[in-house]
Design a protein around this motif. Structure first.
Motif, short mmCIF file in Angstrom:
data_model
loop_
_atom_site.label_atom_id
_atom_site.label_comp_id
_atom_site.label_asym_id
_atom_site.label_seq_id
_atom_site.Cartn_x
_atom_site.Cartn_y
_atom_site.Cartn_z
N TYR A 1 48.61 -9.10 8.73
CA TYR A 1 48.27 -10.07 7.68
C TYR A 1 47.51 -9.37 6.55
O TYR A 1 47.76 -9.61 5.37
CB TYR A 1 47.42 -11.19 8.28
N GLU B 1 46.41 -9.57 12.92
CA GLU B 1 45.42 -9.60 11.84
C GLU B 1 45.61 -8.41 10.90
O GLU B 1 45.48 -8.54 9.68
CB GLU B 1 44.01 -9.61 12.43
N GLU C 1 34.14 -10.34 0.03
CA GLU C 1 33.90 -8.93 -0.20
C GLU C 1 32.49 -8.61 -0.64
O GLU C 1 31.97 -7.55 -0.32
CB GLU C 1 34.90 -8.41 -1.23
N LEU D 1 46.51 -8.67 -3.52
CA LEU D 1 45.20 -9.32 -3.43
C LEU D 1 44.08 -8.39 -3.87
O LEU D 1 43.10 -8.81 -4.46
CB LEU D 1 44.98 -9.78 -1.98
N TYR D 2 44.21 -7.10 -3.57
CA TYR D 2 43.11 -6.18 -3.86
C TYR D 2 43.39 -5.30 -5.07
O TYR D 2 42.58 -4.49 -5.45
CB TYR D 2 42.86 -5.27 -2.64
N LYS E 1 46.68 -17.39 7.93
CA LYS E 1 47.35 -16.14 7.55
C LYS E 1 48.57 -16.39 6.67
O LYS E 1 49.69 -16.01 7.01
CB LYS E 1 47.78 -15.33 8.78
N HIS F 1 27.36 -1.32 -4.45
CA HIS F 1 27.18 -2.77 -4.62
C HIS F 1 27.32 -3.50 -3.30
O HIS F 1 26.93 -4.65 -3.16
CB HIS F 1 28.15 -3.32 -5.68
N ARG G 1 18.64 -4.18 -15.15
CA ARG G 1 19.18 -3.34 -14.09
C ARG G 1 18.49 -1.97 -14.07
O ARG G 1 18.22 -1.41 -13.02
CB ARG G 1 20.67 -3.18 -14.36
N PHE G 2 18.21 -1.44 -15.26
CA PHE G 2 17.62 -0.10 -15.33
C PHE G 2 16.11 -0.15 -15.53
O PHE G 2 15.49 0.87 -15.80
CB PHE G 2 18.24 0.68 -16.49
N GLU H 1 57.34 -6.10 2.57
CA GLU H 1 56.92 -6.99 3.66
C GLU H 1 57.65 -6.65 4.97
O GLU H 1 57.05 -6.64 6.04
CB GLU H 1 57.23 -8.43 3.24
N SER I 1 49.91 -7.42 4.55
CA SER I 1 50.67 -8.35 3.72
C SER I 1 49.88 -8.75 2.47
O SER I 1 50.41 -8.84 1.37
CB SER I 1 51.05 -9.57 4.56
N ASN I 2 48.60 -8.99 2.68
CA ASN I 2 47.74 -9.30 1.53
C ASN I 2 47.69 -8.15 0.54
O ASN I 2 47.69 -8.36 -0.67
CB ASN I 2 46.31 -9.61 2.00
N ASN J 1 37.66 -2.11 -2.05
CA ASN J 1 38.10 -3.37 -1.43
C ASN J 1 39.42 -3.17 -0.69
O ASN J 1 40.27 -2.43 -1.12
CB ASN J 1 38.28 -4.45 -2.48
N GLY J 2 39.55 -3.86 0.41
CA GLY J 2 40.81 -3.87 1.14
C GLY J 2 41.02 -2.68 2.05
O GLY J 2 42.11 -2.49 2.57
N GLY K 1 31.10 3.96 -12.24
CA GLY K 1 29.94 3.09 -12.45
C GLY K 1 28.73 3.84 -12.95
O GLY K 1 28.71 5.07 -13.03
N LEU K 2 27.71 3.07 -13.31
CA LEU K 2 26.54 3.66 -13.96
C LEU K 2 25.34 3.76 -13.05
O LEU K 2 24.29 4.26 -13.44
CB LEU K 2 26.20 2.82 -15.19
N ASN K 3 25.51 3.30 -11.81
CA ASN K 3 24.39 3.34 -10.88
C ASN K 3 23.94 4.76 -10.58
O ASN K 3 22.81 4.98 -10.17
CB ASN K 3 24.81 2.69 -9.56
N SER L 1 50.86 -8.14 -1.51
CA SER L 1 50.98 -9.18 -2.54
C SER L 1 49.96 -8.99 -3.65
O SER L 1 49.92 -9.79 -4.58
CB SER L 1 50.89 -10.56 -1.94
N VAL M 1 50.11 -14.57 -0.06
CA VAL M 1 49.23 -14.88 -1.18
C VAL M 1 49.79 -15.99 -2.09
O VAL M 1 49.09 -16.95 -2.41
CB VAL M 1 48.95 -13.61 -2.02
#
Lengths: 509, 318
Positions: free
Chosen positions: B118, B115, A437, B127-128, A380, B188, A500-501, B63, B121-122, B90-91, B272-274, B125, A383
């Motif tokens: 943490y 957890e 992820e 991260l995402y 932990k 995705h 993809r398509f 923080e 904290s990410n 994400n995140g 997105g294009l999906n 900073s 970053v």
């Protein structure tokens, strides 16, 4: 409107780049491939002698007027010696001298010559024929030989051909044996005899000493041939072929009967002549030429920079090419990579490590780094400290791999140190986040994509012709710029999108 | 390959390059991106415009504040932690329950207070966040999904994505979480995307991991032919987002809370294009139609009527 602007701008850039390129290539004769540059040779002469704590004087003949070569540049390494160069009888000579010196001495002379076929003869006509007058019995032997040769020939060329033939028959002809004396087998002695005989007939001639510059040889063979002044020009005759032309690879060094070097005040003297084809300086001639035809043109060129900067630019100018490839891979094909320009940097480092080792090293460092990164996840950390920790870990991994491979005798070399360490650390961090992820599949596929793109870029930028071309024709950057701008408006499908398509397209047919 | 290329062009499929060059770069002013990239700003603007959003409980900016986290949420039974500038879902951590310093995630797993801290904290900073800049962590209301989605989602909250071009809803889909997506509504990550007929609000075919499906892989219930409640209101909300942000081409993500009704979850300047796969229709033809007519449409109602009239599913098939 903007689209027109874009086309006009890229058009101008591409035309500008092409115009300068064509001008340089076509009118200034800049060589487009490194092969054309192979007419340059670096010749280095090392004169070694044991000095005896007293005045030392060494003289050495320098590269002289030659039919097939011109001197481009030369320099001496003479330390604390006094150096004088002088020109006499079409010969150039360097004289090093020092009052007091001790120990083994090395004197260096280095010259860059260029092969120039069909060069004009600029040498002056000979001074008075100064061959020492022959005495009896040599004079009558010489006369007899001359008359014999003269009887059997039609012109100067045949005279000399016959002369060479007869001079090789010392064993059967006592006249020749007498004239040549005890050095009968030496080519130089035969040539000197020929000069004496021609002098007798009033034809100026001289012995030429030089070297045979052939490909792929380090120790150069010394050669001698005959030069005859006839009809207001000097003509060379090769004794080896009984008066034929001398090979184009012969470079004339000095003329006359003196030895190549003389040393006074030292013992155990030794001379070493090395020659090496110089592939990079070919451009010099084009520069010399363009300085004459377009003096301002090159003032602002990269070639005016110090050599060290030039070496850096050789690499830097490859980066735009890599960047263009990245554009193609990402926007036209649609391959995902870590970071936009990471593949370029990785490709540059592959230049140092070679592709296979580069890929092995890259994968090793990334996988070990990832393992460490996953462990650090448990601790932990914040970053930035975590990134720094990974950076340090990467350096340790690389150093460790280097030591390991060195001890294993693997040809990895010191090149590893240039591997972009920071880039690798970032790759590890991004890959681990991606891993968390989007799963290992996505992370691995981007890793492989990055490596694949890097490999392709590597193959392009390691190409000598491309490196050469980009460096000597930096105006190509304008063309790359224009193409990149055009690609910036490419709005068609990426290749991976077709995939993809694809189901979609099929289903709706 | 050329044939495929031509086929896709004829279908009016929008590719990434074309989306970027001809739509997002062309119509979305760069200085307006922060409005959608930062969820705090989006929330603020939406509240000003009277558009419903999930209630903001707290923001953690530095923080030091993380230490007080347990205090901040002690009266909240459930909540969501997300990065203000996060992308692609994400995140985001959804907490459904907590006892002392044990927190239960929507998936049922427990994580400790340490957890969570943490993780925050990410987030701080960067991260995402896009570009890795430092970020804020948002603690907000946890959506209770509308019951209509219960049979067709696995954990998580389904959300409805509507592509809005000049305030005109162009295409829409609902994203249904699956076991594979871990309750997240991102395609995705393994969520299902089901197209929605703009005219009626009824779900069409669905796509899951690039394949067409009819039933939810985890629950087994059909995902097609479901009428999305409050559809008119959803169209209305999404259309108003154009006036709110000034971004001509955007993706509006809406959730349906069982008590509070439709709420704007977030906006996306590069959707997105999906959605094309989910709808089995290309975006390009629709976008071009809007490009040609959007000047004539003034009011929100006009725009929605235009969309209902032109982007009916049956006509989209042609």
């Amino acid at each position: 409107m903007k689209k027109i602007q874009l086309f006009v701008l890229s058009g101008i850039l591409i035309c500008l780049g092409s115009a300068i390129f064509i001008y340089k290539y076509h009118f200034l004769n800049f060589p487009i491939t490194p092969d054309k540059t192979s007419s340059f040779w670096d010749i280095e002469i090392r004169l070694s002698v044991d000095a005896e704590d007293k005045p030392l004087k060494a003289s050495l003949f320098l590269a002289g007027e030659s039919e097939n070569f011109t001197i481009n540049s030369e320099h001496f390494l003479s330390g604390k010696y006094g150096l004088v160069t002088e020109k006499k009888n079409n010969n150039r000579k360097a004289v090093w001298s020092i009052r007091k010196v001790n120990g083994r001495q090395h004197l260096y002379y280095r010259v860059l010559v260029q092969k120039t076929a069909g060069k004009k003869h600029t040498r002056l006509k000979p001074e008075k024929i100064s061959a020492s007058p022959l005495e009896e019995p040599y004079l009558s032997a010489a006369n007899r030989l001359w008359n014999d040769v003269y009887e059997h020939s039609a012109d100067l060329n045949t005279v000399i051909g016959n002369l060479f033939k007869r001079l090789n028959q010392a064993k059967t002809d006592e006249n020749i044996a007498l004239l040549l004396g005890k050095d009968a087998a030496s080519t130089t002695r035969k040539l000197e005899t020929a000069v004496e005989l021609l002098a007798l007939a009033g034809i100026p001639a001289q012995v030429v000493h030089g070297f045979d510059l052939r490909e792929e040889i380090i120790q150069v063979k010394m050669v001698s041939w005959l030069e005859v002044y006839h009809q207001r020009k000097w003509t060379s005759y090769n004794p080896g072929t009984f008066g034929g032309d001398i090979p184009e690879s012969y470079i004339a060094w000095w003329r006359g009967s003196e030895p190549m070097y003389k040393i006074r005040g030292g013992t155990n003297s030794q001379i070493q002549v090395t020659a090496q084809k110089n592939e990079t300086k070919a451009i010099q001639s084009a520069i010399v030429q363009s300085k004459l035809t377009a003096p301002h043109f090159l003032k602002f060129s990269l070639l005016n920079l110090p050599i060290q900067n030039q070496i850096i630019y050789r690499v830097i100018l490859l980066i735009p090419l890599g960047a263009l490839l990245v554009v193609i891979f990402r926007n036209i094909i649609g391959i995902k990579t870590f970071g936009t320009f990471m593949p370029v940097l990785i490709a540059l480092s592959f230049r140092e490590t070679q592709l296979l080792w580069g890929i092995i090293l890259f994968s090793l460092v990334i996988s070990i780094g990832l393992a460490i990164r996953f462990y650090l996840e448990n601790l932990k950390l914040l970053v930035v400290p975590r990134l720094s920790a990974i950076l340090i870990a990467v350096i340790i991994i690389i150093a460790g791999l280097n030591i390991f491979t060195y001890n294993m005798g693997l040809p990895l070399g010191l090149s590893v140190s240039l591997f972009p360490i920071v880039i690798l650390s970032m790759a590890i961090e991004r890959m681990s986040i991606l891993w968390d992820e989007r799963g290992p599949g996505e992370a691995l596929s981007q890793g492989v994509g990055t490596l694949a793109v890097s490999a392709v870029i590597y193959y392009v930028i390691k190409n000598h012709i491309i490196e050469h071309t980009m460096f000597f024709f930096p105006e190509l950057l304008f063309i790359l710029f224009g193409i990149t701008l055009l690609l910036g408006r490419y709005s068609g499908f990426r290749l991976v999108e077709l995939y993809r398509f694809k189901e979609f397209a099929r289903k709706k047919r | 390959m050329f044939q495929l290329y031509k086929q896709l062009s004829q279908k009016g499929i929008l590719g990434i390059n074309k989306r970027n060059a001809n739509y997002t770069l062309k119509y979305n002013a760069r200085n307006k991106y922060p409005i959608v990239d930062n969820k705090l700003k989006t929330k603020q603007l939406a509240i000003e415009a009277g558009i419903p959003v999930p209630e903001l409980y707290a923001v953690i900016e530095i923080e030091r504040q993380i230490q007080d986290f347990d205090d901040m949420i002690k009266d909240l039974p459930s909540f969501v932690i997300k990065p203000a500038r996060g992308s692609g879902g994400n995140g985001i951590v959804v907490i459904s329950n907590h006892v002392r310093d044990m927190y239960q995630k929507a998936s049922g797993d427990f994580i400790t207070s340490d957890e969570i801290k943490y993780h925050i904290s990410n987030i701080l900073s960067g991260l995402y966040s896009l570009g890795g800049q430092t970020d804020n962590a948002i603690i907000e209301y946890r959506i209770q999904p509308d019951l209509i989605f219960e049979p067709i989602s696995y954990l998580g909250v389904p959300d409805i994505r509507i592509i809005v071009f000049f305030g005109i809803p162009v295409m829409s889909m609902v994203r249904l979480p699956t076991r594979m997506s871990d309750g997240k509504a991102n395609l995705h990550q393994g969520a299902i995307g089901a197209g929605i007929d703009i005219a009626t609000g009824i779900t069409l075919s669905a796509v899951w991991k690039d394949t067409i499906i009819t039933n939810h892989p985890d629950t087994g219930y059909p995902v097609s032919d479901i009428r999305i409640p409050f559809w008119e209101k959803l169209l209305n909300l999404s259309s108003r987002c154009y006036e709110m942000t000034g971004l001509a081409y955007q993706g509006v993500d809406i959730v349906l809370d069982k008590d509070k009704g439709p709420m704007i979850l977030e906006l996306n300047a590069r959707p997105g294009l999906n959605i094309q796969i989910a709808n089995q229709a290309g975006l390009l033809t629709r976008l071009k139609l809007v490009e040609a007519h959007h000047h004539e449409l003034e009011s929100i109602d006009d725009k929605i009527q235009f969309a209902i009239h032109h982007f009916k599913h049956s006509t989209a098939l042609e």
